[in-house]
Structures are given as C-alpha cells and as structure tokens.
Motif scaffolding. Structure first.
Motif, short mmCIF file in Angstrom:
data_model
loop_
_atom_site.label_atom_id
_atom_site.label_comp_id
_atom_site.label_asym_id
_atom_site.label_seq_id
_atom_site.Cartn_x
_atom_site.Cartn_y
_atom_site.Cartn_z
N LEU A 497 0.84 -1.19 0.00
CA LEU A 497 0.00 0.00 0.00
C LEU A 497 0.88 1.24 0.00
N PHE A 498 0.54 2.20 -0.88
CA PHE A 498 1.27 3.46 -0.99
C PHE A 498 0.26 4.60 -1.03
N ASP A 499 0.72 5.77 -0.65
CA ASP A 499 -0.14 6.94 -0.84
C ASP A 499 0.18 7.57 -2.19
N MET A 500 -0.54 8.63 -2.54
CA MET A 500 -0.41 9.23 -3.86
C MET A 500 0.92 9.95 -4.07
N SER A 501 1.64 10.23 -3.01
CA SER A 501 2.95 10.87 -3.15
C SER A 501 4.08 9.86 -3.25
N GLY A 502 3.75 8.57 -3.22
CA GLY A 502 4.77 7.54 -3.37
C GLY A 502 5.34 7.02 -2.08
N VAL A 503 4.77 7.37 -0.93
CA VAL A 503 5.26 6.92 0.37
C VAL A 503 4.61 5.57 0.69
#
Length: 557
Positions: A497-503
């Motif tokens: 799972l990642f967020d939209m900023s790539g973290v």
C-alpha cells in the motif's frame, strides 16, 4: 652474515665467521678453480659479480621502518619457499606420473597417458601458484588494514600538516566510515522494517478467504449498488459472486467458452460485464439474496491449513479443488443478456462508461471497442497501439477512457465532446503497462512490468508527479476513492500500500500460513463494506478480503 669470496676455495661462498671484507678472485684463483670445479674464468667472473651483489644486499639495512623491512623479508622468504616447494613437487609429480603409468591398467596409449598426466600436472601447478599468491595477497591486505586502522586512530589527535600521507589516510578513513554508515543504515532499516511489519499486522487484517474456483483468478470487483457482493473472474471459464460477509458463493456465471479475464458491475443496476478469451464480452443480470452474516474474525489468529514453504510451489493436491459447499450450492447463470462480438483476439478487459449506457473493451487484437449497451452495436474502434492491450479503465464521473498495452505506453481517450475524440499517448514506462486507472480526482496511476508505478496529473501529463519503485512486477492496481491509497499486487505474492505521493504505508501480512501463495493478479477496494474494504486475488485460486485501517496507516506515516 656477510657475503665474501675466499682465495682458499676459489669459488663463491658465504663466510659466516668474522665478517671480513669481501675480495675479488685473482687469475691464479681462477686457474685453480677451473682445475677442480670445471668452472671457466668467464663463469668465475660472473660468480664474483654475484658475490658482490650478495655482499651489498646481505648487509643489514638500517631504516626507520622496521615493519617495512620485516614485510620485505617475509615476501622474499615466502617466494623462496614457493620456488623450493614448486621444484620439489615437480620432482614428486614426475615420479608419481611414472608410478601411475606403471601401476594402472589403461587402454590408452602410453604417449597419450603421458600427455594427459603432464597437462593435469600443469593445471595443478597453476592452481597451486594461484593459491600461494592468494595467501600472500591476504597477508598484504591484513597488513594494509592494520596500518589503515592505526592511521585512522591517530588522525583525530594528529597534526593537520602531515602532507600527502595524511590526505591519503583521511581518504581511506572516510571510505571506511562510509562503509560503516552504509552497514549501520542497512541494519537499522531492517529493524525499522520489522517494526513496521508488526504495526501493519495490527492495522491490516485478513478477514475472509473466498475459495471455490478451479483455476487462477484474474480479476475481481465489488458491486456499486445493493446487495453488496464480490465478483471474481477466473481462468476456469466462470465468474462467481460471493457474499462479502460470509464468504459463500451466491451465483456462478458459466456462459463463456474461454477464460474469464475481467468482471465489472453496472453503476446502478444488477448487471455484470465480463470479458473472455473466447473473443467476446458478455453482459448478464443477476439476482442474489445475501445470507445472514456471522461476526467477522481475524484469520491471522486462526489455525490455517498445513504450512506452505515460503518459496515452494504448490502441488495439485495442495490446491483447492473447487469441491465443497461453495460452487456445489451456487445457482448458475448460463445465458448472457447481451453478447458483444467484433474483436479478433482475446478480450482481456472491459468496463462501463459513466452512466452505464456504453461499455469499452480491450483486446489482444490491439484495439479497444466502444459499444452501445442497448443495441449491442459497435460505436467506435480505438486503434493506435502497436501491441496487445492489457487493460482498460473508465473515469468515474467523465467520459474518459485509458487503455494500457504491451507496447510500454498507455493512451487517454476523450469522449466528452461528441464531435471530437482526442487521444494522448504517454510513454513513461520501459516495459509492458499492466494497468492504468483513474482516481476520483484528476490523476491517473499506471503500473508496469518494469517494477514501477507512476502517478500522473491529467492537467499536465508530460511527466509523472510521483514514481514508486518496487522489487517485482506490478499487476492490476486499484486506488481507494475516499483515502486515495494505492494497492499494488505483485508477481512475488506480495500486496503493498502506498499513498499518492509515493510513500509506502504498509505491506499486507503474508507467511506460509496465510496470504497469497502465488502471483497476486488484482486488487480492488470496497469501501462501502462494513468488514472487508480491500480485496485481492491471485493464481492460488482464491480471493482474500482484508480490513485496512487507513487512518491508522496515515497516522503512522
């Protein structure tokens, strides 16, 4: 010990008595030597020079660096030892070759056996020399390491004006410190990863397993209107609808003659759209009644089937065989309400356009087709890709379509203006684009076999706004509508799972007792479900329902 030439012996000798000065042999000495030792005057002159050389270099060297002199002596000693060892072993090998040739009964000619033994002897000598050189190099490396370590210790309190030697030592010390920092960072990152995995288990729980297919599951989707069901598309030529809460099969569609590669639900009605390897797409209606749900439990704490090896493959008897209460009790639908035909290859994916009156299909014939649902007629044929298509997706609120292909590109098709149908080509990957999906906002997320996932802005798609690099190929991805979290299914059986900023937010728990045991093909979010809000499927013939505590994940970040 000092090297001298004595007139009494008329030959070269090393005198070990009183350290008298060396002398040069006279003509009379040369004549006597030639009578007794068969040494010519020319050879004796050469011997005199050799004696002088020994006289000079055999003298004890007065130097300030005792360590360097000891190192030189050790080198000369080891070299002489290696020469003597080589000479002695050559004599031993010659006798050994003769013994072998005499003792062994062989049908090979003697000359051939002799050549073979000689060749193998040469190989052995080469390896022996390499071994000796390796030992000497190891000793030199140890000496250099000790010296560098000593210089590094004296650097901190030493004078800064020591010249080039100090600069070199400081450079070596900086390299050593860099290695230590890298090793420390790697070890600490492993520790941090272990803590993150433990935390992820608390917020990512495996709740349900949906087993019943006889082959791998390519795709899955959650219905957009009630009753809330989970749909799976499998290579066993069937599609199934499941109760999310109980995990029981509610309905089975068997109208296709090939692998079912995709399933999508109508936005407002109880209809499903499936794409198949039989070169068709079917629209079929369903009516299901949900069973009484049972309290959801965390399967991570339950006893699972016998453990599977982490890297082992499953045998046929270890796979779910499809028999049992699921498929045997499911009612079947065998006839489609609408059949869409016009492709000349496998239909790999299909999706509903906003409003549900048109559908788009993607095929291995390198084209995507737009159909009218009511009339089943082909409205547009979207061509331009150079290789087979792998996926298609529609925007949730606008008449936009994105298609992915093996030609490393994905294309954005705009049908908002009926008179103008524009297309944009994006070349952001270096391998097959396995999927590209819209988000609820103005973003497109693309995944590829090049092990990257890229986030694009629809308003400016010249370059991605974020790039996620992974360690395995990425399959059909999905993005949650509310929290905008990307779920990545991988070939290596992991889901991240990642967020939209790539973290990176989490990796779903997986071991030899739980999780997927083969390639994960697809993920989809079902945020309207009370228990499971993320689903994944793979080639281990099962779908899994997860409960993801997204606020807790975002808080950990």
């Amino acid at each position: 010990m000092r090297g001298t030439v004595t007139p009494e012996r008329s030959c070269v000798s090393v005198r070990c008595q009183q350290g008298l000065p060396s002398t040069i042999a006279t003509e009379e000495d040369e004549r006597k030597a030639s009578q007794y030792f068969w040494i010519t005057p020319r050879k004796l002159h050469l011997a005199n020079y050799w004696c002088v050389w020994l006289r000079v270099f055999a003298m004890p060297v007065e130097s300030g660096s005792s360590a360097a002199s000891r190192q030189a002596k050790q080198k000369r000693k080891s070299h002489s030892l290696s020469i003597r060892r080589t000479n002695s072993t050559e004599q031993d090998r010659g006798g050994l070759q003769r013994d072998l040739m005499e003792s062994q009964d062989s049908k090979l000619p003697v000359s051939l056996r002799s050549n073979l033994l000689d060749l193998f002897g040469q190989i052995e000598r080469e390896f022996e020399n390499l071994h000796i050189e390796n030992l000497e190099l190891r000793r030199e490396i140890e000496t250099l390491n000790d010296r560098l370590a000593a210089e590094g210790q004296t650097l901190e309190g030493g004078d800064l004006a020591k010249g080039a030697l100090k600069t070199k030592a400081s450079h070596s010390t900086s390299q050593l410190s860099q290695k230590l920092r890298t090793t420390y960072k790697a070890s600490t990152s492993k520790i941090v990863s272990s803590f993150k995995t433990t935390t992820s288990r608390a917020v990512c729980q495996l709740l349900k397993e949906y087993a019943g297919h006889r082959d791998g599951i390519w795709d899955l989707s959650v219905s957009r209107t009630g009753p809330l069901v989970l749909g799976t598309a499998s290579a066993d030529h069937s599609a199934m609808l499941w109760s999310i809460e109980t995990g029981k099969c509610l309905l089975k569609y068997v109208g296709h003659q090939g692998s079912v590669n995709s399933i999508k639900f109508h936005p407002t009605e109880q209809m499903a759209l499936t794409a198949s390897g039989d070169q068709t797409a079917h629209i079929w209606r369903y009516m299901v009644q949900l069973p009484t749900p049972t309290p959801a439990t965390d399967l991570t704490q339950q006893q699972q089937p016998p453990p599977y090896e982490e890297d082992g493959e499953l045998s046929d008897r270890e796979e779910p065989d499809g028999e049992g209460e699921g498929p045997s009790e499911c009612p079947c639908v065998r006839v489609a309400a609408t059949t869409l035909r016009s492709h000349q290859g496998v239909v790999i994916a299909a999706d509903w356009l906003v409003g549900g009156r048109q559908v788009v299909t993607a095929s291995w014939d390198r084209a995507a087709n737009l159909y009218d649902v009511e009339t089943s007629e082909l409205v547009h044929s979207l061509t331009g890709h150079d290789q087979e298509l792998t996926h298609c997706c529609t925007h949730p609120s606008q008449r936009l379509v994105v298609t992915s292909s093996r030609d490393t590109t994905f294309r954005l098709w705009d049908f908002r203006d009926p008179a103008i149908h524009s297309v944009n080509v994006f070349q952001g990957h270096t391998d097959t684009v396995t999927s590209a999906v819209f988000t609820a906002g103005d973003n497109v997320v693309s995944g590829s076999d090049d092990r990257t996932v890229k986030v694009w802005d629809l308003k400016n798609m010249r370059s991605p706004i974020a790039t996620i690099r992974t360690d395995s190929a990425v399959n059909r991805i999905s993005v949650s509508v509310n929290q905008r979290v990307i779920a990545l299914p991988h070939d290596n059986r992991q889901v991240r799972l990642f967020d939209m900023s790539g973290v990176r937010l989490a990796r779903l728990p997986r071991s030899n007792r739980q999780g997927h045991r083969r390639m994960v093909c697809c993920t989809t979010w079902g945020e309207d479900s009370a228990s499971c809000n993320l689903f994944s499927c793979g080639f281990d013939r099962q779908a899994i329902g997860w409960n993801i505590n997204i606020p807790a994940l975002l808080q950990e970040k």
